[in-house]
Enzyme design. Structure first.
Site, PDB file in Angstrom:
ATOM      1  N   ARG A  62       0.851  -1.183   0.000  1.00 22.04           N
ATOM      2  CA  ARG A  62       0.000   0.000   0.000  1.00 22.04           C
ATOM      3  C   ARG A  62       0.892   1.240   0.000  1.00 22.04           C
ATOM      4  O   ARG A  62       1.970   1.234   0.575  1.00 22.04           O
ATOM      5  CB  ARG A  62      -0.876   0.021   1.255  1.00 22.04           C
ATOM      6  CG  ARG A  62      -2.051  -0.920   1.207  1.00 22.04           C
ATOM      7  CD  ARG A  62      -2.994  -0.709   2.383  1.00 22.04           C
ATOM      8  NE  ARG A  62      -2.398  -1.067   3.646  1.00 22.04           N
ATOM      9  CZ  ARG A  62      -1.940  -0.206   4.538  1.00 22.04           C
ATOM     10  NH1 ARG A  62      -1.995   1.093   4.307  1.00 22.04           N
ATOM     11  NH2 ARG A  62      -1.416  -0.622   5.667  1.00 22.04           N
ATOM     12  N   TYR A  77      -1.137  -3.800  -7.106  1.00 23.96           N
ATOM     13  CA  TYR A  77      -0.970  -4.494  -5.825  1.00 23.96           C
ATOM     14  C   TYR A  77      -2.285  -4.512  -5.035  1.00 23.96           C
ATOM     15  O   TYR A  77      -2.949  -3.463  -4.904  1.00 23.96           O
ATOM     16  CB  TYR A  77       0.150  -3.829  -4.990  1.00 23.96           C
ATOM     17  CG  TYR A  77       0.103  -4.320  -3.574  1.00 23.96           C
ATOM     18  CD1 TYR A  77       0.555  -5.606  -3.261  1.00 23.96           C
ATOM     19  CD2 TYR A  77      -0.487  -3.567  -2.569  1.00 23.96           C
ATOM     20  CE1 TYR A  77       0.422  -6.098  -1.972  1.00 23.96           C
ATOM     21  CE2 TYR A  77      -0.611  -4.056  -1.287  1.00 23.96           C
ATOM     22  CZ  TYR A  77      -0.157  -5.318  -0.991  1.00 23.96           C
ATOM     23  OH  TYR A  77      -0.298  -5.803   0.273  1.00 23.96           O
ATOM     24  N   LYS A 133      -9.638  -1.967   1.992  1.00 19.05           N
ATOM     25  CA  LYS A 133      -9.319  -0.771   2.783  1.00 19.05           C
ATOM     26  C   LYS A 133     -10.059   0.452   2.248  1.00 19.05           C
ATOM     27  O   LYS A 133     -10.511   1.295   3.007  1.00 19.05           O
ATOM     28  CB  LYS A 133      -7.813  -0.507   2.747  1.00 19.05           C
ATOM     29  CG  LYS A 133      -6.957  -1.673   3.201  1.00 19.05           C
ATOM     30  CD  LYS A 133      -7.201  -2.030   4.626  1.00 19.05           C
ATOM     31  CE  LYS A 133      -6.172  -3.033   5.116  1.00 19.05           C
ATOM     32  NZ  LYS A 133      -6.445  -3.487   6.477  1.00 19.05           N
ATOM     33  N   HIS A 168     -11.049  -1.284  11.877  1.00 14.65           N
ATOM     34  CA  HIS A 168      -9.945  -2.154  11.453  1.00 14.65           C
ATOM     35  C   HIS A 168      -9.731  -3.202  12.555  1.00 14.65           C
ATOM     36  O   HIS A 168      -8.769  -3.135  13.314  1.00 14.65           O
ATOM     37  CB  HIS A 168      -8.700  -1.273  11.255  1.00 14.65           C
ATOM     38  CG  HIS A 168      -7.553  -1.957  10.602  1.00 14.65           C
ATOM     39  ND1 HIS A 168      -6.261  -1.513  10.724  1.00 14.65           N
ATOM     40  CD2 HIS A 168      -7.477  -3.055   9.812  1.00 14.65           C
ATOM     41  CE1 HIS A 168      -5.445  -2.294  10.038  1.00 14.65           C
ATOM     42  NE2 HIS A 168      -6.154  -3.245   9.484  1.00 14.65           N
ATOM     43  N   SER A 211      -0.337  -2.855  12.285  1.00 12.13           N
ATOM     44  CA  SER A 211       0.246  -4.009  11.593  1.00 12.13           C
ATOM     45  C   SER A 211       1.469  -4.539  12.350  1.00 12.13           C
ATOM     46  O   SER A 211       2.072  -3.824  13.158  1.00 12.13           O
ATOM     47  CB  SER A 211       0.576  -3.678  10.144  1.00 12.13           C
ATOM     48  OG  SER A 211       1.302  -2.494  10.097  1.00 12.13           O
ATOM     49  N   CYS A 242       1.477  -6.893  14.622  1.00 12.49           N
ATOM     50  CA  CYS A 242       1.198  -7.198  16.028  1.00 12.49           C
ATOM     51  C   CYS A 242       0.466  -8.532  16.181  1.00 12.49           C
ATOM     52  O   CYS A 242      -0.081  -8.825  17.235  1.00 12.49           O
ATOM     53  CB  CYS A 242       0.364  -6.093  16.656  1.00 12.49           C
ATOM     54  SG  CYS A 242       1.269  -4.558  16.901  1.00 12.49           S
ATOM     55  N   ASP A 244      -9.700  -8.859   9.822  1.00 15.35           N
ATOM     56  CA  ASP A 244      -9.173  -7.536   9.467  1.00 15.35           C
ATOM     57  C   ASP A 244     -10.168  -6.394   9.664  1.00 15.35           C
ATOM     58  O   ASP A 244      -9.782  -5.333  10.114  1.00 15.35           O
ATOM     59  CB  ASP A 244      -8.701  -7.566   7.999  1.00 15.35           C
ATOM     60  CG  ASP A 244      -7.812  -6.395   7.639  1.00 15.35           C
ATOM     61  OD1 ASP A 244      -7.005  -5.992   8.497  1.00 15.35           O
ATOM     62  OD2 ASP A 244      -7.907  -5.875   6.517  1.00 15.35           O
ATOM     63  N   ARG A 303       1.615 -12.171  -0.244  1.00 14.82           N
ATOM     64  CA  ARG A 303       0.269 -12.390   0.302  1.00 14.82           C
ATOM     65  C   ARG A 303      -0.392 -13.665  -0.186  1.00 14.82           C
ATOM     66  O   ARG A 303      -0.053 -14.178  -1.253  1.00 14.82           O
ATOM     67  CB  ARG A 303      -0.625 -11.220  -0.134  1.00 14.82           C
ATOM     68  CG  ARG A 303      -0.200  -9.860   0.370  1.00 14.82           C
ATOM     69  CD  ARG A 303      -0.639  -9.655   1.777  1.00 14.82           C
ATOM     70  NE  ARG A 303      -0.184  -8.409   2.359  1.00 14.82           N
ATOM     71  CZ  ARG A 303      -0.857  -7.743   3.289  1.00 14.82           C
ATOM     72  NH1 ARG A 303      -2.007  -8.184   3.734  1.00 14.82           N
ATOM     73  NH2 ARG A 303      -0.358  -6.651   3.816  1.00 14.82           N
TER      74      ARG A 303
HETATM   75  C1  OXD Z   1      -3.012  -3.929   6.584  1.00 14.02           C
HETATM   76  C2  OXD Z   1      -3.529  -5.111   5.883  1.00 14.02           C
HETATM   77  O1  OXD Z   1      -2.030  -3.326   6.127  1.00 14.02           O
HETATM   78  O2  OXD Z   1      -4.492  -5.706   6.385  1.00 14.02           O
HETATM   79  O3  OXD Z   1      -3.596  -3.570   7.610  1.00 14.02           O
HETATM   80  O4  OXD Z   1      -3.015  -5.464   4.825  1.00 14.02           O
HETATM   81 MN    MN Z   2      -5.400  -4.620   7.983  1.00 15.13          MN
END
Ligand code: OXD
Ligand code: MN
Length: 593
Positions: free
Chosen positions: A71, A199, A208, A228, A250, A252, A279, A372
């Site tokens: 991102r 991507y 998102k 989130h 992220s 964690c 998520d 991913r």
């Molecule tokens: C993030 C994802 O970056 O879920 O939070 O990919």
């Molecule tokens: Mn996320």
């Protein structure tokens, strides 16, 4: 042929066709025949590669361009008419100027290409949570990924009928130029434009872009919440399940917690853990006055490296069929895939994420650190039986968590909802060696929404406070956890993973008023006796009450330092920061004296 007679949809699609000038327009009906033909086409052009059908049935490999692997927050914009409404934590551009500027980039961008029209639904088609979007894209990878991540096709169009209420998403890969890469949101127009990226996080517009940035804006207007957050159910031996939502920045361990495996002792007693989402959570106040949550997605878009049979066996099992892998290692020995920490046997004959021959001998990683898997939710062995319940699940607790080496204790509970909103608003995590830059730097990431809130953060906190007022005494209790406290040598003090369940059980006991707690400067902490450590080990040593005691200490000097960081962050939000949160900060300062 268009699959709808909805004039609002048809008019907009016509306009976007006139702008981008594709050679062909194909409507996605969601049928397996159509998707299978697209898979075949993507394999013929090299956009995807089919993997070993016996070992990984229905699975494909895709590589994005090497300059397009994550991102891009610096290229992500919120375009509200009034700049102030986007707030100081978002990049902003004027909507009219942006339509014009990007219009030039989109002009003819699909010449010689096909535009796919994807009707999709976030949340269950027909449910009170459901919201419809369209993504126009010139990428088959996007079509096939959206078919995994969302509910798509004819049933969505039937549900929409003639309504003008849908989110308009336009994506063109164009030439993947980094300088002209834009991910822009027009929340006041329900519109998302993404250009020059292929991507996932930038181009799977349901995730998102819609389910967080646009939806958070809609949620404030309409009186619900788009967060989130993972959603996890814990079933006790009596068969009762309680649900929690949790927000973590992220790196964690959010997906690991979402797919938690209870420690052996608890499994034997009959405890179970159920994943509803990993998520995103959409939350609404139900008819009974409680807060209910759904996962609006239909699949998982997870980070591959580090996923293995020990760290997250459920995630690994989820990726064994009908999954698209992006930027992982291609194992040519048996046409399968590999990534760092999958196991200790990197393939000898392989291709790395850049498409180069690779055998690991030069010390470079074979998979991109942000490689991913895009996998259907139905594959998840611990998927909640309530996952498909259109009314969602009732939430008992909301948990915030960050990676803090010293400051935050293992767990604490906020005094009430407003204090909990304060705790979420100052959520912070320390940077790890996994990301570029200095290690151990505290990054504020309120409610883990910093890159995902579609409007002013101060107003967002205000919306949280209002939701609390509406919920009254039915509001979930709010907690903070920290699995990452370390000793002076940097060793983790808490074993984490499945054993985090021991902390969740304290949280649930608090929600049910079954256990007392001690009041401290920062909130309620557990008594050492109330967290079960029987049979627990850490780093090969028996875990003792003394260790737990250490994890439950609050060092006031460290917290006073933290308060300075909070003040700097709050100052940035200016006068849209709710007065209530300033009061909470003053209370904390007073308590720390
Ligand atoms: C993030 C994802 O970056 O879920 O939070 O990919
Ligand atoms: Mn996320």
């Amino acid at each position: 042929m268009a699959l709808t007679t909805n004039q609002h949809v048809l008019k907009w699609v016509d306009e976007m066709v006139a702008l981008t000038k594709p050679d062909r327009v194909v409507w996605i009906d969601g049928s397996e025949e159509q998707l299978e033909a697209l898979r075949a086409e993507a394999c013929a052009t090299g956009e995807m590669e089919k993997l070993n059908e016996e070992k990984l049935p229905g699975c494909y490999l895709h590589r994005s361009a090497v300059n397009d692997v994550a991102r891009v927050e610096g290229r992500t914009f919120i375009c509200t008419r009034n700049k102030e409404d986007a707030g100081p934590t978002n990049n902003w551009m004027d909507p009219q100027e942006t339509y014009e500027k990007l219009g030039k980039l989109y002009d003819g961008a699909m010449k010689g290409r096909t535009m796919y029209v994807i009707p999709y639904c976030m949340a269950h088609v027909g449910s009170p949570f459901a919201k419809i979007g369209f993504e126009l894209t010139d990428s088959i990878y996007v079509v096939l990924s959206m078919a995994i991540m969302t509910r798509i096709g004819q049933e969505v169009l039937d549900f929409l009928g003639d309504s003008p209420d849908f989110v308009k998403g336009l994506h063109a890969k164009k030439d993947l130029s980094e300088e002209d890469r834009y991910i822009v949101h027009f929340p006041e127009d329900n519109t998302i434009w993404s250009i020059n990226s292929g991507y996932g996080g930038n181009v799977l517009l349901g995730k998102k872009c819609f389910a967080l940035r646009i939806a958070s804006f809609q949620a404030r207007k309409e009186g619900w919440m788009a967060e989130h957050m993972l959603i996890l159910g814990i079933e006790n031996p009596e068969g009762e399940t309680k649900y929690v939502c949790a927000a973590f920045p992220s790196a964690c361990g959010k997906t690991n917690l979402a797919m938690l495996i209870p420690p052996k002792k608890y499994a034997e007693m009959g405890y179970k853990a159920w994943c509803v989402g990993d998520d995103i959570a959409w939350l609404r106040i139900g008819e009974d006055g409680r807060l209910w949550a759904v996962n609006p997605e239909y699949g998982f878009f997870g980070v591959a490296p580090g996923t293995n049979a020990k760290s997250n066996p459920n995630a690994l099992a989820t990726t064994r069929r009908n999954t698209i892998f992006t930027n992982v290692v291609h194992n040519l020995e048996d046409n399968t895939i590999w990534w760092e920490k999958l196991d200790k046997n990197p393939p000898k004959h392989a291709v790395n994420w850049k498409g180069e021959p690779w055998d690991g001998s030069d010390g470079t990683p074979g998979a991109h650190p942000n490689s991913r898997f895009t996998a259907p939710s139905v594959n998840c062995p611990c998927l909640s039986p309530e996952y498909n319940n259109p009314n969602g699940v009732p939430i008992s607790a909301i948990i915030f968590g960050g990676r803090r080496a010293k400051t935050a204790p293992l767990v604490y509970q906020s005094r009430d909802w407003a204090h909990g909103v304060f705790v979420g608003s100052v959520l912070a995590s320390e940077t790890t060696a996994a990301a570029a830059g200095a290690v151990g730097v505290v990054r504020r990431d309120p409610m883990a929404m910093l890159p995902f809130c579609g409007y002013h953060m101060g107003d967002y906190f205000g919306h949280w406070l209002e939701m609390g007022e509406k919920l009254g005494d039915k509001a979930p209790k709010i907690f903070h956890v920290n699995w990452f406290r370390t000793d002076d040598e940097g060793n983790f003090l808490w074993p984490g993973f499945g054993d985090n369940m021991r902390v969740l059980l304290w949280i649930l006991a608090r929600c049910e008023g079954k256990v007392s707690a001690r009041e401290t400067a920062i909130g309620y902490l557990p008594y050492v006796k109330d967290i079960d450590i029987e049979g627990l080990e850490n780093n090969g040593r028996e875990f003792t009450h003394m260790m737990l005691d250490e994890l439950l200490t609050v060092d006031k000097a460290l917290w006073r330092e933290d308060v300075e960081g909070i003040e700097t962050f709050y100052a940035k939000l200016g006068d849209r920061l709710p007065a209530k949160l300033r009061e909470e900060l003053e209370t904390l300062k007073e308590n720390l004296k």
